[in-house]
Write an enzyme that holds these catalytic residues in place. Structure first.
Site, PDB file in Angstrom:
ATOM      1  N   THR A 127       0.827  -1.381  -0.070  1.00  0.00           N
ATOM      2  CA  THR A 127      -0.038  -0.111   0.025  1.00  0.00           C
ATOM      3  C   THR A 127       1.012   1.318   0.038  1.00  0.00           C
ATOM      4  OG1 THR A 127      -1.684  -1.048   1.182  1.00  0.00           O
ATOM      5  CG2 THR A 127      -1.480   1.132   1.729  1.00  0.00           C
ATOM      6  N   ARG A 144     -13.744  -7.339  -0.143  1.00  0.00           N
ATOM      7  CA  ARG A 144     -13.267  -7.259   1.238  1.00  0.00           C
ATOM      8  C   ARG A 144     -12.507  -5.662   0.942  1.00  0.00           C
ATOM      9  NH1 ARG A 144      -7.737  -5.669   2.234  1.00  0.00           N
ATOM     10  NH2 ARG A 144      -7.328  -6.216   4.234  1.00  0.00           N
ATOM     11  N   VAL A 145     -12.839  -5.209   2.340  1.00  0.00           N
ATOM     12  CA  VAL A 145     -12.230  -3.770   2.467  1.00  0.00           C
ATOM     13  C   VAL A 145     -11.510  -3.835   3.778  1.00  0.00           C
ATOM     14  CG1 VAL A 145     -12.574  -1.375   2.922  1.00  0.00           C
ATOM     15  CG2 VAL A 145     -14.138  -2.833   1.140  1.00  0.00           C
ATOM     16  N   GLY A 146     -10.226  -3.524   3.599  1.00  0.00           N
ATOM     17  CA  GLY A 146      -9.135  -3.441   4.572  1.00  0.00           C
ATOM     18  C   GLY A 146      -9.374  -2.079   5.512  1.00  0.00           C
ATOM     19  N   ASP A 147      -8.224  -1.595   6.150  1.00  0.00           N
ATOM     20  CA  ASP A 147      -8.261  -0.415   6.742  1.00  0.00           C
ATOM     21  C   ASP A 147      -8.229   0.836   5.992  1.00  0.00           C
ATOM     22  OD1 ASP A 147      -5.364  -1.566   6.182  1.00  0.00           O
ATOM     23  OD2 ASP A 147      -4.781   0.392   7.034  1.00  0.00           O
ATOM     24  N   THR A 150       0.132   1.171   6.720  1.00  0.00           N
ATOM     25  CA  THR A 150       0.137   0.049   5.827  1.00  0.00           C
ATOM     26  C   THR A 150       0.342  -1.185   6.708  1.00  0.00           C
ATOM     27  OG1 THR A 150       1.478  -0.805   3.925  1.00  0.00           O
ATOM     28  CG2 THR A 150       2.527   0.445   5.354  1.00  0.00           C
ATOM     29  N   GLY A 151      -0.095  -2.096   6.063  1.00  0.00           N
ATOM     30  CA  GLY A 151       0.210  -3.553   6.820  1.00  0.00           C
ATOM     31  C   GLY A 151      -1.230  -4.388   6.863  1.00  0.00           C
ATOM     32  N   GLY A 167      -4.421  -5.333   7.283  1.00  0.00           N
ATOM     33  CA  GLY A 167      -5.743  -4.040   7.558  1.00  0.00           C
ATOM     34  C   GLY A 167      -6.331  -4.969   8.607  1.00  0.00           C
TER      35      GLY A 167
HETATM   36  N1  ASP Z   1      -3.535  -2.295   4.396  1.00  0.00           N
HETATM   37  C1  ASP Z   1      -3.713  -2.789   3.371  1.00  0.00           C
HETATM   38  C2  ASP Z   1      -4.974  -3.644   3.321  1.00  0.00           C
HETATM   39  O1  ASP Z   1      -5.241  -4.405   4.393  1.00  0.00           O
HETATM   40  C3  ASP Z   1      -2.751  -3.590   2.657  1.00  0.00           C
HETATM   41  C4  ASP Z   1      -1.232  -2.880   2.838  1.00  0.00           C
HETATM   42  O2  ASP Z   1      -0.989  -1.913   3.660  1.00  0.00           O
HETATM   43  O3  ASP Z   1      -0.406  -3.087   2.123  1.00  0.00           O
HETATM   44  O4  ASP Z   1      -5.749  -3.515   2.644  1.00  0.00           O
END
Ligand code: ASP
Length: 305
Positions: free
Chosen positions: A171, A199-202, A222-223, A225
């Protein structure tokens, strides 16, 4: 008045050694451009959007042109932008095949009645407001990119499942403070490789993937989510600025993130005064920083905690 400053990130995960120079270079180009905007008196908001657009178009990162595929082989992108001066924000989630979702999020920030749009609705809104032609790739290069990503995603997933590497991410994001002391944050992602469609992350969730408030500061995450969502990491990092500088605020936010959510990822954080900071607990993280004194970009070989 605090000096202008901008930070970008290009993901926190086990970035393969051979891909690190491209990650570093992409981050350098993004902070240089955003830094130029600030040096010429531009706003923090303009700087973070410009930085993220460069990273989206780079193709190296899991965003825009480089977005990974869902388990259906499709692309769904998420992005968010927030202006710390006014607390206005714009966000989009699960936008199909989009080169610059951050540009749609930026336009939404000006809308008094809508802050967040998802999926086909986001696309329809972008088409109606004529942003859509700006955010798809007219050259059709994305198709090639996808074929490559499909192979990469499968390889990553195999590694993930069989070799215990559960965190392949890339990200992109940015935080900035301009000459007036205003702050802004932005983020953009393709999400996690092989994610289920929908799917939706953070990333596009305010307070989780991004946050900016001129009484505190700005953060972009980032990380993994699913763990970032549990503790609203961007807001938590900004809130921790009340107790100290960016470095100590991140230390305290990460402590809570790891302890309470078993969290994994990285954050860039910039307060209303003093230098910003970066922190991650993955094997590496790609990041860059610009100040009037110069610019630095790195994708180092170790965790910084
Ligand atoms: N945080 C993002 C997600 O979970 C992925 C990422 O940070 O690379 O969608």
């Amino acid at each position: 008045m605090a000096a202008p400053e901008v930070w970008v990130h290009g993901g926190a995960w086990d970035i393969p050694i051979e891909e690190r120079p491209a990650h570093t270079e992409g981050c350098r180009r993004a902070v240089e451009t955003a830094g130029r905007i600030l040096a010429e008196g531009g706003t923090a908001l303009a700087a973070v959007v410009a930085a993220v657009e460069i990273l989206e178009a780079d193709g190296t990162f899991d965003a825009g042109d480089g977005a990974v595929l869902t388990s259906d082989g499709t692309i769904e992108t998420d992005a968010g932008v927030m202006d710390g001066a006014t607390l206005r924000l714009g966000a989009v989630a699960a936008v199909p095949s989009c080169r610059h979702p951050v540009r749609i999020a930026r336009r939404l920030l000006d809308e008094p009645e809508v802050s967040m749009l998802v999926g086909a609705g986001a696309r329809r809104w972008a088409e109606r407001t004529s942003v859509w032609h700006e955010v798809v790739d007219p050259r059709g290069h994305i198709r090639e990119r996808r074929r490559y990503d499909a192979m990469r995603s499968v390889r990553k997933t195999v590694r993930m499942v069989f070799e215990g590497d559960p965190f392949p991410r890339g990200t992109v994001g940015a935080v900035a403070r301009d000459a007036h002391g205003n702050t802004a944050a932005a983020v953009s992602t393709g999400g996690t490789p092989m994610k289920p469609p929908g799917r939706v992350g953070d990333s596009p969730i305010v307070g989780c993937g991004f946050f900016a408030d001129d009484t505190l500061g700005a953060a972009s995450c980032t990380g993994f989510g699913e763990t970032i969502l549990r503790v609203q990491l961007a807001k938590e990092a900004c809130r921790s600025l009340v107790e100290g500088n960016a470095e100590t605020a991140l230390a305290s936010a990460f402590d809570m993130f790891a302890r309470r959510a078993n969290g994994v990822g990285g954050v860039i954080l910039l307060g209303t005064k003093g230098p910003g900071a970066v922190r991650w607990n993955t094997p590496t993280m790609a990041w860059g920083r610009w100040t009037p004194e110069g610019c630095v970009a790195e994708c180092p070989a170790t965790s910084n905690r």
